[in-house]
Scaffold this active site. Structure first.
Site, PDB file in Angstrom:
ATOM      1  N   ASP A 238       0.829  -1.216   0.000  1.00 56.89           N
ATOM      2  CA  ASP A 238       0.000   0.000   0.000  1.00 56.89           C
ATOM      3  C   ASP A 238       0.855   1.254   0.000  1.00 56.89           C
ATOM      4  O   ASP A 238       0.446   2.298  -0.493  1.00 56.89           O
ATOM      5  CB  ASP A 238      -0.952  -0.003   1.190  1.00 56.89           C
ATOM      6  CG  ASP A 238      -2.068  -0.998   0.937  1.00 56.89           C
ATOM      7  OD1 ASP A 238      -1.856  -2.200   1.196  1.00 56.89           O
ATOM      8  OD2 ASP A 238      -3.124  -0.590   0.434  1.00 56.89           O
ATOM      9  N   ASN A 248       1.544  -2.935   4.201  1.00 54.01           N
ATOM     10  CA  ASN A 248       0.610  -3.793   3.458  1.00 54.01           C
ATOM     11  C   ASN A 248      -0.371  -4.382   4.462  1.00 54.01           C
ATOM     12  O   ASN A 248      -0.238  -4.167   5.674  1.00 54.01           O
ATOM     13  CB  ASN A 248       1.364  -4.887   2.692  1.00 54.01           C
ATOM     14  CG  ASN A 248       0.478  -5.597   1.681  1.00 54.01           C
ATOM     15  OD1 ASN A 248      -0.189  -4.939   0.868  1.00 54.01           O
ATOM     16  ND2 ASN A 248       0.429  -6.913   1.718  1.00 54.01           N
TER      17      ASN A 248
HETATM   18  O1  MRU Z   1      -7.585  -3.012   2.867  1.00 52.52           O
HETATM   19  P1  MRU Z   1      -7.325  -3.467   1.458  1.00 52.52           P
HETATM   20  O2  MRU Z   1      -8.095  -4.671   1.087  1.00 52.52           O
HETATM   21  O3  MRU Z   1      -7.464  -2.343   0.472  1.00 52.52           O
HETATM   22  O4  MRU Z   1      -5.786  -3.869   1.484  1.00 52.52           O
HETATM   23  C1  MRU Z   1      -5.189  -4.199   0.263  1.00 52.52           C
HETATM   24  C2  MRU Z   1      -3.785  -4.660   0.383  1.00 52.52           C
HETATM   25  O5  MRU Z   1      -3.191  -4.662   1.442  1.00 52.52           O
HETATM   26  C3  MRU Z   1      -3.109  -5.045  -0.893  1.00 52.52           C
HETATM   27  O6  MRU Z   1      -2.104  -5.980  -0.657  1.00 52.52           O
HETATM   28  C4  MRU Z   1      -2.467  -3.804  -1.520  1.00 52.52           C
HETATM   29  O7  MRU Z   1      -3.385  -2.766  -1.609  1.00 52.52           O
HETATM   30  C5  MRU Z   1      -1.923  -4.089  -2.863  1.00 52.52           C
HETATM   31  S1  MRU Z   1      -3.186  -4.284  -4.107  1.00 52.52           S
HETATM   32  C6  MRU Z   1      -2.350  -4.587  -5.542  1.00 52.52           C
END
Ligand code: MRU
Length: 342
Positions: A238, A248
């Site tokens: 993220d 992440n």
């Molecule tokens: O809370 P989320 O579901 O948005 O979290 C997503 C993640 O942690 C993913 O691993 C990250 O955004 C990468 S998506 C290619």
């Protein structure tokens, strides 16, 4: 299937799963931004339209639309939409700022909103960001493919596929590329508590693609590494700080520690738009805290006392020294990350 059958079981298939490909994660709808409501998957495929700043912010905050690159694309279209619907400049700026702050950790959202705000033609810029993600994901898959051995046994966490990027996916794109290249990967999918992006979304996309995959509870990862000859871990990101510290989905850091303990490579697949060169280290990355109900209930059913005290960070930060390499659209980055990321 190459998974040890003594520890693998198959759930009853959901008869109502769509056979066809899922709709686009996010799309421009003229008077709305459309998205597949990821909260409903895999049991229901519902395309929703967001028209107002409230609906746009709620879609992101509720994880109706989620995944770092995907919320960036959604935010980009959202700004273009708001510019068309809010004529007053001050009100528009306020609305755009609200959208930019809908979730704090994934830097892609702020990156994409800022990029669109700086453009003359906001819709064209949003479309460019969306289009570019296809090429970005394809390049990540190409570079990542080199790191995946034949018959690789892989652990992944959360969900990093098409629904999370609006294109091909990052970590999941690498796995899919390995599958298409005939490398026959086997994937152990962390279910990813509390919102189950792994069991709901990653499982869906991998099975639709015909990849050999099983779902496990997050707590199984250590034992799977010990007993199932895992070759590598690959996850998304993220936000990656300038020194390589990586935010992440919560549980990623645990996986990285376990991988180091077992001598297994730990790869992060992430686009340039997830790297935040303005953030020096993981300590400076804002970590979203979420509603306690996500822990004390499961899909509406209470599983803990309503008054239970809860700690619910949506993300954790993996220290850079635990990352074997970053797979980006510009190539594979190795330590020292202070230099390679720059
Ligand atoms: O809370 P989320 O579901 O948005 O979290 C997503 C993640 O942690 C993913 O691993 C990250 O955004 C990468 S998506 C290619």
């Amino acid at each position: 299937m190459a998974i040890d059958r003594s520890t693998a079981a198959t759930a009853t298939p959901l008869a109502f799963l769509p056979k066809s490909k899922l709709p686009a994660a996010v799309a421009w709808g003229g008077d709305a931004v459309r998205y597949v409501d990821q909260r409903e998957l895999p049991t229901e495929v519902r395309v929703v339209s967001a028209r107002t700043v409230e609906e746009l912010v709620a879609a992101i905050a509720s994880l109706g639309v989620r995944g770092a690159p995907c919320i960036g694309i959604f935010g980009a279209y959202g700004v273009a939409l708001l510019r068309r619907t809010i004529l007053d400049d001050v009100a528009f700026a306020t609305a755009a700022a609200r959208l930019r702050a809908a979730r704090p950790t994934a830097v892609n959202l702020a990156w994409a909103v800022d990029r669109v705000l700086a453009a003359d033609d906001m819709l064209a810029e949003a479309e460019a960001i969306h289009r570019e993600q296809e090429a970005v994901d394809a390049a990540i898959a190409r570079y990542g493919l080199e790191l995946i051995p034949e018959r690789a046994r892989i652990i992944t966490h959360c969900h990093t596929g098409a629904l999370a990027t609006g294109a091909l996916g990052t970590a999941l794109g690498v796995i899919l590329a390995a599958h298409r290249a005939g490398k026959q990967p086997t994937v152990f999918i962390d279910e990813t508590r509390p919102l189950l992006q792994g069991s709901r979304l990653t499982e869906l996309e991998l099975r639709e693609a015909g990849v050999d995959a099983v779902v496990q509870v997050d707590g199984a990862a250590a034992f799977v590494m010990l007993r199932q000859n895992v070759d590598l871990v690959i996850v998304g990101a993220d936000r990656v700080a300038r020194n390589g510290d990586t935010a992440n989905k919560i549980g990623t850091y645990s996986l990285a520690v376990l991988a180091a303990h077992h001598g297994i490579p730990f790869y992060v697949a992430a686009p340039r738009s997830s790297f935040d060169l303005a953030t020096e280290s993981g300590a400076d990355i804002p970590i979203e805290q979420r509603d306690p109900d996500e822990i004390t209930t499961i899909r509406g059913t209470r599983v803990a006392q309503a008054q239970a005290r809860v700690f619910n960070p949506a993300f954790d930060v993996t220290p850079h020294r635990l990352v074997t390499a970053f797979i980006t659209e510009r190539g594979v980055l190795r330590p020292p990350y202070g230099e390679s990321i720059r």
